[in-house]
Design a protein around this motif. Structure first.
Motif: not given
Length: 344
Positions: A144-155, A162-168
């Motif tokens: 769920y964390v990967i899906l949520a962060m991947a969705e957020a990072i696109q925009e 972006i780096r914080q989301q990629a780290a998550s």
């Protein structure tokens, strides 16, 4: 043999792979008593196993075969000159098994060990049906964390964000990798034939990682009182299987809520491991049956009835002991006792 002593007294010559396999099997036979084992290699694995069981060892066969009341000498050294060298020192009433006969015996015992290991493995894999929902739950959370962060990072346009989301995403993926490695390592059939030093606290921690998949774990409290540095001499995969089985039973008995207490200590040269749960308990009429093969109180498809039978088989293999106390509605305590790793 006299009526007062119906044991067959045996000496094993050769403590390599063949001699170790023979010793393992003879130790599980109530009518057999091994009086000694010899090998010219002081580091031979059979000598270490014999020391664990307080069986005399020697690098010189003559020292052992002259003992009184020896019924059988089993020679698995493969040395063709040894029988002639030992013949003058062998008691007249002692039988000697060597050559092709000892090879056939060794092959029979190897087959027995293989069948037993397959039985252990089958019971282990059957337990994965119990773990399935817990594994799925633990994998879904980081997914769920990967899906949520991947969705957020696109925009996202802020490079720091972006780096914080990629780290998550990375941390969540590592968590899934760890779960996968733990399960794969436990499921893999044992390849080790060597006895090694096994650290009890480490094996308990590894077993807990697996057993926690057995049911909902969030409302179970873990209370650990473990003495550091406790070591036994065994095959680590077998000790891990013992702990996983007992911890899984304890966790399931509490049905997701209660306290699991783990304690270890050294007493008089023995390691004591106590596993206590506050679960449903075991009815007194079942306490004498739970170690019988194929006995289970679980629903069809939920248990093989081999788990505790295998646990007791493994514990006794290492000259250990197992006791159980239980009260319906209060919980169960199982205590394992193993000889400490020999200082010599």
């Amino acid at each position: 043999m006299t009526v007062s002593d119906s044991h067959s007294h045996i000496i094993i010559l050769g403590a390599g792979k063949g001699g170790t396999a023979l010793l393992e099997s003879f130790l599980n036979l109530p009518g057999v008593r091994v009086l000694g084992i010899a090998d010219k290699n002081p580091a031979a694995p059979g000598l270490k196993l014999a020391q664990l069981h307080h069986i005399p060892t020697s690098q010189h066969p003559v020292d052992l075969i002259q003992k009184k009341d020896i019924h059988l000498i089993v020679n698995v050294t493969g040395d063709p000159t040894l029988p002639a060298l030992l013949q003058p020192y062998t008691n007249p009433g002692t039988e000697v098994l060597g050559g092709s006969a000892s090879k056939v015996l060794w092959e029979l015992i190897q087959h027995q060990i293989h069948v037993q290991s397959q039985l252990f493995q089958a019971e282990k894999l059957a337990g994965f049906g119990t773990f399935a929902s817990g594994i799925a739950h633990d994998i879904n959370n980081p997914l769920y964390v990967i899906l949520a962060m991947a969705e957020a990072i696109q925009e996202e346009t802020d490079i720091t964000e972006i780096r914080q989301q990629a780290a998550s995403i990375y941390e969540a993926a590592k968590r899934i990798q760890t779960i996968s490695q733990d399960i794969t390592q436990y499921a893999r059939a044992s390849r080790s034939q060597e006895f090694v030093q096994v650290h009890i606290d480490k094996q308990l921690d590894e077993a807990l990682k697996i057993a926690r998949f057995a049911t909902k774990f969030q409302d179970i409290t873990i209370d650990k009182h473990c003495q550091d540095g406790l070591v036994i001499y065994a095959k680590p995969e077998e000790i891990l299987q013992v702990f996983v089985n007992l911890l899984t039973n304890a966790i399931q008995a509490m049905e997701g809520k209660g306290t699991l207490t783990l304690s270890t200590e050294k007493q008089d040269g023995y390691v004591h491991v106590a596993i206590t749960d506050t679960g449903c308990g075991i009815p007194s009429e079942n306490l004498q049956k739970i170690f019988d093969p194929f006995f289970t109180t679980k629903a069809v498809g939920k248990g093989t009835g081999l788990g505790l039978y295998n646990v007791r088989t493994i514990v006794r293999k290492y000259q250990g002991d197992l006791t159980i106390e239980s009260a319906v509605g209060k919980g169960t305590t199982i205590v394992l006792v193993f000889p400490c790793f020999p200082s010599n």
